[in-house]
Design an enzyme around this catalytic site. Structure first.
Site, PDB file in Angstrom:
ATOM      1  N   GLY A 161       0.870  -1.191  -0.090  1.00  8.90           N
ATOM      2  CA  GLY A 161      -0.081  -0.076  -0.028  1.00  8.90           C
ATOM      3  C   GLY A 161       0.757   1.086   0.163  1.00  8.90           C
ATOM      4  O   GLY A 161       1.983   1.202  -0.114  1.00  8.90           O
ATOM      5  N   LEU A 216      -3.865  -7.232  -1.470  1.00  6.26           N
ATOM      6  CA  LEU A 216      -3.942  -6.561  -2.547  1.00  6.26           C
ATOM      7  C   LEU A 216      -5.478  -5.884  -2.833  1.00  6.26           C
ATOM      8  O   LEU A 216      -5.943  -5.518  -3.962  1.00  6.26           O
ATOM      9  CB  LEU A 216      -3.732  -7.351  -3.812  1.00  6.26           C
ATOM     10  N   ASP A 268     -15.756  16.803   9.977  1.00  8.35           N
ATOM     11  CA  ASP A 268     -14.504  17.668   9.826  1.00  8.35           C
ATOM     12  C   ASP A 268     -14.359  18.561  10.935  1.00  8.35           C
ATOM     13  O   ASP A 268     -15.372  18.868  11.419  1.00  8.35           O
ATOM     14  CB  ASP A 268     -14.486  18.536   8.508  1.00  8.35           C
ATOM     15  N   SER A 321      -3.795   6.548  14.182  1.00  5.40           N
ATOM     16  CA  SER A 321      -4.121   7.792  13.446  1.00  5.40           C
ATOM     17  C   SER A 321      -4.587   8.882  14.179  1.00  5.40           C
ATOM     18  O   SER A 321      -5.361   8.666  15.245  1.00  5.40           O
ATOM     19  CB  SER A 321      -5.381   7.488  12.390  1.00  5.40           C
ATOM     20  N   ALA A 322      -4.430  10.187  13.895  1.00  3.72           N
ATOM     21  CA  ALA A 322      -4.876  11.401  14.617  1.00  3.72           C
ATOM     22  C   ALA A 322      -6.309  11.393  14.952  1.00  3.72           C
ATOM     23  O   ALA A 322      -6.997  12.216  15.517  1.00  3.72           O
ATOM     24  CB  ALA A 322      -4.539  12.505  14.053  1.00  3.72           C
ATOM     25  N   TYR A 372     -14.396   3.897  11.433  1.00  5.17           N
ATOM     26  CA  TYR A 372     -13.088   3.680  11.388  1.00  5.17           C
ATOM     27  C   TYR A 372     -12.205   4.270  12.497  1.00  5.17           C
ATOM     28  O   TYR A 372     -11.289   3.306  12.734  1.00  5.17           O
ATOM     29  CB  TYR A 372     -12.348   4.819  10.101  1.00  5.17           C
ATOM     30  N   LYS A 426      -9.335   1.942  15.153  1.00  2.81           N
ATOM     31  CA  LYS A 426      -7.875   2.113  15.654  1.00  2.81           C
ATOM     32  C   LYS A 426      -7.836   2.278  17.180  1.00  2.81           C
ATOM     33  O   LYS A 426      -7.285   1.659  17.747  1.00  2.81           O
ATOM     34  CB  LYS A 426      -7.740   3.465  15.304  1.00  2.81           C
ATOM     35  N   ARG A 466      -4.792  21.301   8.688  1.00  4.08           N
ATOM     36  CA  ARG A 466      -4.201  20.188   9.063  1.00  4.08           C
ATOM     37  C   ARG A 466      -2.568  19.935   8.987  1.00  4.08           C
ATOM     38  O   ARG A 466      -1.771  20.964   8.385  1.00  4.08           O
ATOM     39  CB  ARG A 466      -4.582  18.944   7.751  1.00  4.08           C
TER      40      ARG A 466
HETATM   41  P1  NAD Z   1      -3.381   1.615   1.933  1.00  7.35           P
HETATM   42  O1  NAD Z   1      -4.565   1.355   1.777  1.00  7.35           O
HETATM   43  O2  NAD Z   1      -2.766   2.234   0.859  1.00  7.35           O
HETATM   44  O3  NAD Z   1      -2.534   0.564   2.449  1.00  7.35           O
HETATM   45  C1  NAD Z   1      -2.954  -0.658   3.346  1.00  7.35           C
HETATM   46  C2  NAD Z   1      -2.778  -1.862   2.555  1.00  7.35           C
HETATM   47  O4  NAD Z   1      -3.508  -3.077   3.331  1.00  7.35           O
HETATM   48  C3  NAD Z   1      -3.091  -1.924   1.185  1.00  7.35           C
HETATM   49  O5  NAD Z   1      -2.177  -2.427   0.317  1.00  7.35           O
HETATM   50  C4  NAD Z   1      -4.498  -3.225   1.370  1.00  7.35           C
HETATM   51  O6  NAD Z   1      -4.346  -3.921   0.107  1.00  7.35           O
HETATM   52  C5  NAD Z   1      -3.668  -3.839   2.413  1.00  7.35           C
HETATM   53  N1  NAD Z   1      -4.835  -4.589   3.227  1.00  7.35           N
HETATM   54  C6  NAD Z   1      -6.182  -4.091   3.559  1.00  7.35           C
HETATM   55  N2  NAD Z   1      -6.841  -5.013   4.540  1.00  7.35           N
HETATM   56  C7  NAD Z   1      -5.971  -6.026   4.442  1.00  7.35           C
HETATM   57  C8  NAD Z   1      -6.304  -7.439   4.991  1.00  7.35           C
HETATM   58  N3  NAD Z   1      -7.200  -7.620   5.413  1.00  7.35           N
HETATM   59  N4  NAD Z   1      -4.953  -8.433   4.739  1.00  7.35           N
HETATM   60  C9  NAD Z   1      -3.874  -7.922   4.162  1.00  7.35           C
HETATM   61  N5  NAD Z   1      -3.692  -6.859   3.462  1.00  7.35           N
HETATM   62  C10 NAD Z   1      -4.801  -6.044   3.699  1.00  7.35           C
HETATM   63  O7  NAD Z   1      -3.402   2.722   3.074  1.00  7.35           O
HETATM   64  P2  NAD Z   1      -2.214   3.511   3.840  1.00  7.35           P
HETATM   65  O8  NAD Z   1      -2.477   4.877   3.434  1.00  7.35           O
HETATM   66  O9  NAD Z   1      -0.965   3.065   3.111  1.00  7.35           O
HETATM   67  O10 NAD Z   1      -2.311   3.481   5.337  1.00  7.35           O
HETATM   68  C11 NAD Z   1      -1.735   2.346   5.782  1.00  7.35           C
HETATM   69  C12 NAD Z   1      -2.157   2.205   7.289  1.00  7.35           C
HETATM   70  O11 NAD Z   1      -1.934   3.574   8.070  1.00  7.35           O
HETATM   71  C13 NAD Z   1      -3.592   2.041   7.392  1.00  7.35           C
HETATM   72  O12 NAD Z   1      -3.919   1.207   8.745  1.00  7.35           O
HETATM   73  C14 NAD Z   1      -4.043   3.425   7.858  1.00  7.35           C
HETATM   74  O13 NAD Z   1      -5.463   2.943   8.516  1.00  7.35           O
HETATM   75  C15 NAD Z   1      -3.139   3.878   8.539  1.00  7.35           C
HETATM   76  N6  NAD Z   1      -3.202   5.610   8.324  1.00  7.35           N
HETATM   77  C16 NAD Z   1      -3.455   6.128   7.059  1.00  7.35           C
HETATM   78  C17 NAD Z   1      -3.533   7.499   7.104  1.00  7.35           C
HETATM   79  C18 NAD Z   1      -3.544   7.992   5.857  1.00  7.35           C
HETATM   80  O14 NAD Z   1      -3.838   9.275   5.697  1.00  7.35           O
HETATM   81  N7  NAD Z   1      -2.891   7.417   4.707  1.00  7.35           N
HETATM   82  C19 NAD Z   1      -3.514   8.258   8.201  1.00  7.35           C
HETATM   83  C20 NAD Z   1      -3.544   7.602   9.629  1.00  7.35           C
HETATM   84  C21 NAD Z   1      -3.356   6.323   9.582  1.00  7.35           C
HETATM   85  C1  WQD Z   2      -7.931  17.744   4.733  1.00  6.32           C
HETATM   86  C2  WQD Z   2      -8.802  18.917   4.505  1.00  6.32           C
HETATM   87  C3  WQD Z   2     -11.082  18.741   4.246  1.00  6.32           C
HETATM   88  C4  WQD Z   2     -10.731  16.946   0.375  1.00  6.32           C
HETATM   89  C5  WQD Z   2      -8.442  12.038   6.757  1.00  6.32           C
HETATM   90  C6  WQD Z   2      -9.023  11.090   7.769  1.00  6.32           C
HETATM   91  C7  WQD Z   2      -7.836  10.717   8.863  1.00  6.32           C
HETATM   92  C8  WQD Z   2      -6.710  10.307   8.271  1.00  6.32           C
HETATM   93  C9  WQD Z   2      -6.175  11.298   7.189  1.00  6.32           C
HETATM   94  C10 WQD Z   2      -6.431   7.934   8.113  1.00  6.32           C
HETATM   95  C11 WQD Z   2      -9.932  19.216   5.327  1.00  6.32           C
HETATM   96  C12 WQD Z   2     -10.564  19.489   2.938  1.00  6.32           C
HETATM   97  C13 WQD Z   2     -10.462  17.632   1.673  1.00  6.32           C
HETATM   98  C14 WQD Z   2     -11.455  17.669  -0.594  1.00  6.32           C
HETATM   99  C15 WQD Z   2     -11.508  19.569   0.888  1.00  6.32           C
HETATM  100  N1  WQD Z   2      -6.882   8.915   7.612  1.00  6.32           N
HETATM  101  N2  WQD Z   2     -10.666  18.769   1.782  1.00  6.32           N
HETATM  102  N3  WQD Z   2     -11.793  19.210  -0.419  1.00  6.32           N
HETATM  103  O1  WQD Z   2      -9.899  14.691   7.178  1.00  6.32           O
HETATM  104  O2  WQD Z   2      -7.868  15.462   7.899  1.00  6.32           O
HETATM  105  O3  WQD Z   2      -8.030  13.116   7.429  1.00  6.32           O
HETATM  106  O4  WQD Z   2      -7.265  11.474   6.544  1.00  6.32           O
HETATM  107  O5  WQD Z   2      -6.588   7.874   9.485  1.00  6.32           O
HETATM  108  O6  WQD Z   2      -8.410   9.744   9.580  1.00  6.32           O
HETATM  109  O7  WQD Z   2     -10.287  11.653   8.351  1.00  6.32           O
HETATM  110  O8  WQD Z   2      -7.790  14.358   5.687  1.00  6.32           O
HETATM  111  O9  WQD Z   2      -7.053  15.036   3.283  1.00  6.32           O
HETATM  112  O10 WQD Z   2      -9.536  14.389   3.671  1.00  6.32           O
HETATM  113  O11 WQD Z   2      -8.836  16.557   4.480  1.00  6.32           O
HETATM  114  O12 WQD Z   2     -11.627  20.803   1.063  1.00  6.32           O
HETATM  115  O13 WQD Z   2     -11.985  17.315  -1.688  1.00  6.32           O
HETATM  116  O14 WQD Z   2      -8.989  19.149   3.162  1.00  6.32           O
HETATM  117  O15 WQD Z   2     -12.209  19.404   4.635  1.00  6.32           O
HETATM  118  O16 WQD Z   2     -10.054  20.158   5.863  1.00  6.32           O
HETATM  119  P1  WQD Z   2      -8.421  14.847   7.303  1.00  6.32           P
HETATM  120  P2  WQD Z   2      -8.318  14.977   4.297  1.00  6.32           P
END
Ligand code: NAD
Ligand code: WQD
Length: 341
Positions: free
Chosen positions: A10, A33, A297, A124-125, A148, A152, A230
């Site tokens: 991912g 995948l 939000d 996650s935050a 979600y 977490k 953010r």
């Molecule tokens: P992503 O979707 O790109 O990566 C997650 C990966 O896990 C994917 O490749 C998916 O195919 C795999 N996956 C999902 N369910 C699975 C399962 N049951 N078994 C095996 N593989 C599985 O997401 P990412 O952005 O790389 O996020 C990675 C982690 O970080 C996640 O746990 C997400 O919740 C956390 N996170 C992400 C963000 C963000 O904004 N990207 C923010 C905070 C926390």
């Molecule tokens: C950022 C800012 C929107 C899209 C999310 C999840 C959080 C974490 C990270 C996993 C906000 C604004 C967005 C658009 C916009 N993920 N926005 N137009 O909401 O801070 O966090 O991703 O853990 O759990 O909630 O991130 O990128 O979605 O938004 O105006 O088309 O952009 O309102 O102010 P967010 P975001």
């Protein structure tokens, strides 16, 4: 000793593989995948010049996870696998509890059976909910407001309980703020399926001409320009934080056997500031329209980063211009993401 990286195909997991391989660690990736493309594994190998062990395994398949842990003699797990879309989690909470909570329970059970007791977990935050003070320290009250976020929190609680039950377990819970950007090679990056939920990939697709305009969700927040603020962090910095977390776990220089660290930059940027920065990086205009606020939000959130500095001796290095430049480089080199998605 090999490190198991779940979800390593991912977005964040693939960058983590590169960082750990480049630091000289052996890794094995499991991924089902569901949100990744196998091409990503080839790209990690190309960037690092190292072969990447990959097994198409679902974390809910406990027997398969045990087989991988034993076959590769794993000593630690970095756990990214899971579902991550807030909106989708409100429509299909069962899928989220199944993948994230049940999946992590099976993964931990497999680890327990194989005697592997170190894990770095992607939290996650979002677990903080509406900020009661800023910047957000790790002691800020926890109040997830969507399924979600609750998955977490439940996983975090599960890890705290296991750590209390047996001091041999070691957990590092990392609460990410807003990861963006891509590896400087432009070979790996974020490749969302369908319409992006998050700001940065949406802006990037507008700049690339794939979408007409950005909807700015709310311009009447109590922030410096009325739009949401953010704490965006470059994914390469984020995974460098994981490397430090791993080194701290391995060397036992941690405050306890289950500790929590925010990973952010400590600085907040508004939606309009993000748009301007991306326009500078891409030399493209990003047409914007104002749209209603998005449900759930918050106005403003950014991290207190002092724990990361104290415990890991780590802080983010890349600024907003680098985040936008590297995102744009990835998008230009891969206008349709990984082929075939
Ligand atoms: P992503 O979707 O790109 O990566 C997650 C990966 O896990 C994917 O490749 C998916 O195919 C795999 N996956 C999902 N369910 C699975 C399962 N049951 N078994 C095996 N593989 C599985 O997401 P990412 O952005 O790389 O996020 C990675 C982690 O970080 C996640 O746990 C997400 O919740 C956390 N996170 C992400 C963000 C963000 O904004 N990207 C923010 C905070 C926390
Ligand atoms: C950022 C800012 C929107 C899209 C999310 C999840 C959080 C974490 C990270 C996993 C906000 C604004 C967005 C658009 C916009 N993920 N926005 N137009 O909401 O801070 O966090 O991703 O853990 O759990 O909630 O991130 O990128 O979605 O938004 O105006 O088309 O952009 O309102 O102010 P967010 P975001």
């Amino acid at each position: 000793m090999t490190i198991l990286i779940t979800g390593g195909a991912g977005y964040i997991g693939s960058h983590c593989c590169v960082a750990f391989l480049e630091a000289g660690h052996d890794v094995v990736v499991i991924d089902n995948l569901s949100n990744a493309h196998p091409e990503c594994i080839e790209r990690i190998a190309e960037i690092t010049g190292k072969k990447v062990a990959f097994e198409e395994v679902d974390i809910r398949d406990q027997a398969a996870v045990e087989r991988v842990l034993r076959k590769h003699q794993c000593s630690a797990v970095i756990h990214f696998a899971g579902l991550k879309a807030v909106g989708e989690s409100t429509k299909d909470p069962l899928a989220y509890y199944d993948n994230n909570v049940v999946g992590t329970h099976r993964l931990l059970s497999a680890m327990s059976n194989c005697g592997v007791r170190q894990m770095i977990f992607s939290s996650s935050a979002t677990v903080y909910g509406e900020p009661q003070f800023l910047p957000i320290t790790e002691k800020h009250p926890l109040n997830a407001v969507n399924p979600y976020g609750r998955t977490k929190l439940i996983i975090e609680d599960m890890l705290r309980d296991i750590a209390t039950s047996n001091p041999a377990w070691k957990f590092s819970i990392l609460r990410y703020f807003n990861p963006v950007g891509a590896h400087k090679s432009g070979m790996i990056g974020e490749d969302p399926l369908g319409i992006p939920n998050n700001l940065m990939p949406f802006i990037a697709q507008v700049a690339a001409g794939r979408r007409e305009q950005l909807s700015v969700f709310g311009n009447d927040y109590d922030t410096r320009d009325g739009t949401g603020v953010r704490d965006y962090i470059h994914v390469v910095d984020l995974v460098a934080g994981h490397l430090r977390a791993y080194e701290a776990l391995a060397s036992r220089e941690t405050p306890s056997n289950c500790f929590v660290v925010n990973l952010g930059t400590g600085a907040g940027y508004s939606v309009l500031e993000m748009v301007s920065a991306f326009e500078r990086a891409s030399n493209k205009q990003i047409p914007c329209v104002t749209a209603p606020r998005r449900n759930g939000d918050v106005a403003e959130i950014y991290a207190d980063i002092s724990t990361a500095l104290e415990v890991f001796d780590w802080k983010a290095e890349n600024d907003l211009d680098a985040m936008c430049r590297d995102t744009w480089n990835w998008v230009c080199k891969n206008p349709r993401g990984y082929e075939g998605r």
